[in-house]
Scaffold this active site. Structure first.
Site, PDB file in Angstrom:
ATOM      1  CG  HIS A 140      -1.337 -14.220  -8.495  1.00 55.26           C
ATOM      2  ND1 HIS A 140      -0.148 -13.909  -9.122  1.00 55.26           N
ATOM      3  CD2 HIS A 140      -1.163 -13.873  -7.206  1.00 55.26           C
ATOM      4  CE1 HIS A 140       0.690 -13.386  -8.251  1.00 55.26           C
ATOM      5  NE2 HIS A 140       0.106 -13.359  -7.069  1.00 55.26           N
ATOM      6  CG  ASP A 161       1.698 -13.846 -11.900  1.00 57.19           C
ATOM      7  OD1 ASP A 161       2.498 -14.159 -11.012  1.00 57.19           O
ATOM      8  OD2 ASP A 161       0.460 -13.817 -11.730  1.00 57.19           O
ATOM      9  N   GLY A 211       0.804  -1.227   0.000  1.00 57.38           N
ATOM     10  CA  GLY A 211       0.000   0.000   0.000  1.00 57.38           C
ATOM     11  C   GLY A 211       0.835   1.274   0.000  1.00 57.38           C
ATOM     12  CG  MET A 262       1.905  -6.410  -5.458  1.00 61.47           C
ATOM     13  SD  MET A 262       1.341  -7.359  -6.899  1.00 61.47           S
ATOM     14  CE  MET A 262       0.253  -6.212  -7.699  1.00 61.47           C
TER      15      MET A 262
HETATM   16  N1  LIG Z   1      -1.782 -10.174  -6.567  1.00 64.15           N
HETATM   17  C1  LIG Z   1      -0.478 -10.224  -6.390  1.00 64.15           C
HETATM   18  O1  LIG Z   1       0.277 -10.382  -7.357  1.00 64.15           O
HETATM   19  C2  LIG Z   1       0.120 -10.056  -5.053  1.00 64.15           C
HETATM   20  C3  LIG Z   1      -0.676 -10.074  -3.931  1.00 64.15           C
HETATM   21  N2  LIG Z   1      -0.129  -9.889  -2.690  1.00 64.15           N
HETATM   22  C4  LIG Z   1      -1.045  -9.902  -1.551  1.00 64.15           C
HETATM   23  O2  LIG Z   1      -1.355  -8.572  -1.152  1.00 64.15           O
HETATM   24  C5  LIG Z   1      -1.767  -8.569   0.212  1.00 64.15           C
HETATM   25  C6  LIG Z   1      -1.069  -7.465   0.991  1.00 64.15           C
HETATM   26  O3  LIG Z   1       0.310  -7.707   1.063  1.00 64.15           O
HETATM   27  P1  LIG Z   1       1.287  -6.719   1.906  1.00 64.15           P
HETATM   28  O4  LIG Z   1       1.002  -5.314   1.557  1.00 64.15           O
HETATM   29  O5  LIG Z   1       2.641  -7.243   1.764  1.00 64.15           O
HETATM   30  O6  LIG Z   1       0.754  -7.002   3.390  1.00 64.15           O
HETATM   31  P2  LIG Z   1       0.875  -6.041   4.683  1.00 64.15           P
HETATM   32  O7  LIG Z   1       0.521  -6.855   5.864  1.00 64.15           O
HETATM   33  O8  LIG Z   1       2.197  -5.349   4.670  1.00 64.15           O
HETATM   34  O9  LIG Z   1      -0.234  -4.940   4.423  1.00 64.15           O
HETATM   35  C7  LIG Z   1      -1.586  -5.248   4.395  1.00 64.15           C
HETATM   36  C8  LIG Z   1      -2.347  -4.044   4.872  1.00 64.15           C
HETATM   37  O10 LIG Z   1      -3.730  -4.386   4.847  1.00 64.15           O
HETATM   38  C9  LIG Z   1      -4.321  -3.760   5.975  1.00 64.15           C
HETATM   39  N3  LIG Z   1      -5.607  -4.358   6.299  1.00 64.15           N
HETATM   40  C10 LIG Z   1      -5.884  -5.482   7.014  1.00 64.15           C
HETATM   41  N4  LIG Z   1      -7.211  -5.653   7.124  1.00 64.15           N
HETATM   42  C11 LIG Z   1      -7.782  -4.634   6.452  1.00 64.15           C
HETATM   43  C12 LIG Z   1      -9.131  -4.250   6.209  1.00 64.15           C
HETATM   44  N5  LIG Z   1     -10.151  -4.959   6.670  1.00 64.15           N
HETATM   45  N6  LIG Z   1      -9.335  -3.140   5.490  1.00 64.15           N
HETATM   46  C13 LIG Z   1      -8.302  -2.413   5.008  1.00 64.15           C
HETATM   47  N7  LIG Z   1      -7.021  -2.713   5.221  1.00 64.15           N
HETATM   48  C14 LIG Z   1      -6.773  -3.817   5.930  1.00 64.15           C
HETATM   49  C15 LIG Z   1      -3.301  -3.925   7.079  1.00 64.15           C
HETATM   50  O11 LIG Z   1      -3.535  -3.031   8.150  1.00 64.15           O
HETATM   51  C16 LIG Z   1      -2.010  -3.629   6.331  1.00 64.15           C
HETATM   52  O12 LIG Z   1      -1.665  -2.286   6.388  1.00 64.15           O
HETATM   53  C17 LIG Z   1      -1.474  -9.976   0.725  1.00 64.15           C
HETATM   54  O13 LIG Z   1      -2.650 -10.733   0.742  1.00 64.15           O
HETATM   55  C18 LIG Z   1      -0.504 -10.531  -0.293  1.00 64.15           C
HETATM   56  O14 LIG Z   1      -0.511 -11.933  -0.344  1.00 64.15           O
HETATM   57  C19 LIG Z   1       1.191  -9.665  -2.517  1.00 64.15           C
HETATM   58  C20 LIG Z   1       2.036  -9.631  -3.611  1.00 64.15           C
HETATM   59  C21 LIG Z   1       1.573  -9.878  -4.951  1.00 64.15           C
HETATM   60  O1  LIG Z   2       3.847 -14.904  -3.262  1.00 66.42           O
HETATM   61  C1  LIG Z   2       3.091 -14.236  -2.538  1.00 66.42           C
HETATM   62  O2  LIG Z   2       2.580 -14.651  -1.491  1.00 66.42           O
HETATM   63  C2  LIG Z   2       2.753 -12.857  -2.982  1.00 66.42           C
HETATM   64  C3  LIG Z   2       2.407 -12.897  -4.395  1.00 66.42           C
HETATM   65  O3  LIG Z   2       1.288 -13.184  -4.765  1.00 66.42           O
HETATM   66  C4  LIG Z   2       3.479 -12.741  -5.377  1.00 66.42           C
HETATM   67  O4  LIG Z   2       4.569 -12.253  -5.047  1.00 66.42           O
HETATM   68  O5  LIG Z   2       3.248 -13.111  -6.531  1.00 66.42           O
END
Ligand SMILES: NC(=O)C1=CN([C@@H]2O[C@H](COP(=O)(O)OP(=O)(O)OC[C@H]3O[C@@H](n4cnc5c(N)ncnc54)[C@H](O)[C@@H]3O)[C@@H](O)[C@H]2O)C=CC1
Ligand SMILES: O=C([O-])CC(=O)C(=O)O
Length: 356
Positions: free
Chosen positions: A220, A193, A57, A271
């Protein structure tokens, strides 16, 4: 020189913007300057980031603040939103930044928004699969999507929260229940990806990654991530070893980062970069630009599954055209069958979470 009355008038006007109803006030002075300037500023889109204080974020908020297509940027999180908002709002770019903290402010954060980007939820630790995040993230995504259905049902949604293969079906079911579902507007973000595939393929070919375009289809997670190396641009060929190396590396790119971070989370910076690349494409589509095409996980009839990632053409209504897979080689056909088996289960798990 300004008279003190004029200066006071301006400060009063600033103060009125300092405390918009239901928004965070800690970053007031910064908010006010943004609002004043924005009055005469270029028109643009209103974007909300939900989960804006997290690992993804924060850099995502910074990069969206730099995007000239954004006029208003709402930063929502359940923690630390005021600090991130104050910080980002000092950047001297056009977008006005407002912060929103906690569930009672979710609807205000989403009202009037054109594009919602959702990186909310827990990330993986070493040894976990993306599906292990379902238990916590499914409920988080449901709550956020209920807010979207109420406050900005026509917004384009970019869903990043994992497991994307299940969270997108969850979002679709929430929107169906609310009577607001428009499949074209719900996009699971698989851009990372593609970004990885372009990078790794460019390394093997000895090219600049910016010159390389690799379609990545399916979903994904693990084997559902299916790079179509036979369709790489510029046209090229790979040995069997290169194909296996590249496919494995692209499918396990997320795990590579999770292991390197050793418990401190998953990909955040790459990301955020990928999310902004995708969000910018969505905004160009919304603006009416022609020929905006990216891969995304969307409602689809390309296979027998209800959701599938392929190239889509982005337009004013979201994913306006969904492209077919194109010719696959034998290696890709085998990969596709494996991908579909896992995807079918992940999609069903998401649907049942809401329908149960
Ligand atoms: N689609 C993709 O390619 C990717 C997806 N992700 C996913 O993205 C998500 C976030 O990853 P990070 O930022 O590293 O995690 P993080 O833990 O650093 O940040 C997540 C944020 O979401 C907030 N949060 C939790 N519950 C919430 C709610 N109900 N409403 C609003 N905010 C809320 C938290 O307070 C935190 O600030 C994870 O599920 C991760 O697996 C991560 C990398 C790639
Ligand atoms: O691997 C994870 O958990 C986060 C993610 O989706 C990525 O980096 O592609």
């Amino acid at each position: 020189m300004e008279s003190s009355v004029e200066a006071n008038g301006r400060i009063a006007r600033i103060s009125a913007h300092l405390f918009p109803p239901n928004s965070q006030v800690e970053d007031g002075s910064a908010l006010s300057r943004g609002d004043c300037r924005a009055k005469g500023g270029a028109p643009g889109f209103k974007v909300a980031i939900v989960g804006a204080a997290g690992g993804i974020g924060q850099p995502l908020a910074m990069l969206m603040k730099m995007n000239p297509l954004v006029s208003v940027l709402h930063l929502y999180d359940v923690v630390n939103a005021p600090g991130v908002t104050a910080d980002i709002s000092h950047m001297d770019t056009g977008a006005v930044v407002r912060g929103f903290l906690g569930q009672p402010q979710l609807e205000s954060a989403l009202t009037g928004i054109d594009l919602v980007i959702i990186p909310a939820g827990v990330p993986r630790k070493p040894g976990m699969t993306r599906d292990d995040l379902f238990k916590i993230n499914a409920g988080i995504v449901r709550t956020i999507c209920e807010g979207i259905a109420k406050a900005c049902p026509k917004a384009i949604v970019n869903l990043i929260s994992n497991p994307v293969n299940s969270t997108v079906p969850i979002a679709a079911e929430v929107f169906k229940k609310a009577g607001t579902y428009d499949p074209k507007r719900l996009l699971g973000v698989t851009m990372l990806d593609v970004v990885r595939a372009n990078t790794f393929v460019a390394e093997v070919l000895g090219l600049d990654p910016r010159e390389v375009d690799v379609p990545v289809v399916g979903g994904h997670a693990g084997v559902t991530i299916l790079p179509l190396l036979s369709q790489v641009k510029p046209p090229c060929s790979f040995t069997k070893e290169e194909t296996e190396y590249l496919t494995n590396r692209i499918q396990n790119g997320g795990t590579e980062v999770v292991e390197a971070k050793a418990g401190a989370g998953s990909a955040t910076l790459s990301m955020a970069y990928a999310a902004v690349k995708f969000a910018d494409a969505c905004l160009r589509g919304l603006r009416g630009d022609a020929g905006v095409v990216e891969c995304a996980f969307v409602a689809s009839e390309v296979t027998e599954l209800p959701f599938f990632a392929t190239k889509v053409r982005l337009g004013r209504g979201g994913a306006e055209e969904i492209y077919q897979l194109g010719p696959l080689n034998e290696y890709e056909r085998v990969g596709l069958e494996k991908a579909k088996t896992e995807l079918a289960a992940s999609i069903q798990k998401g649907v049942s979470f809401i329908k149960k």
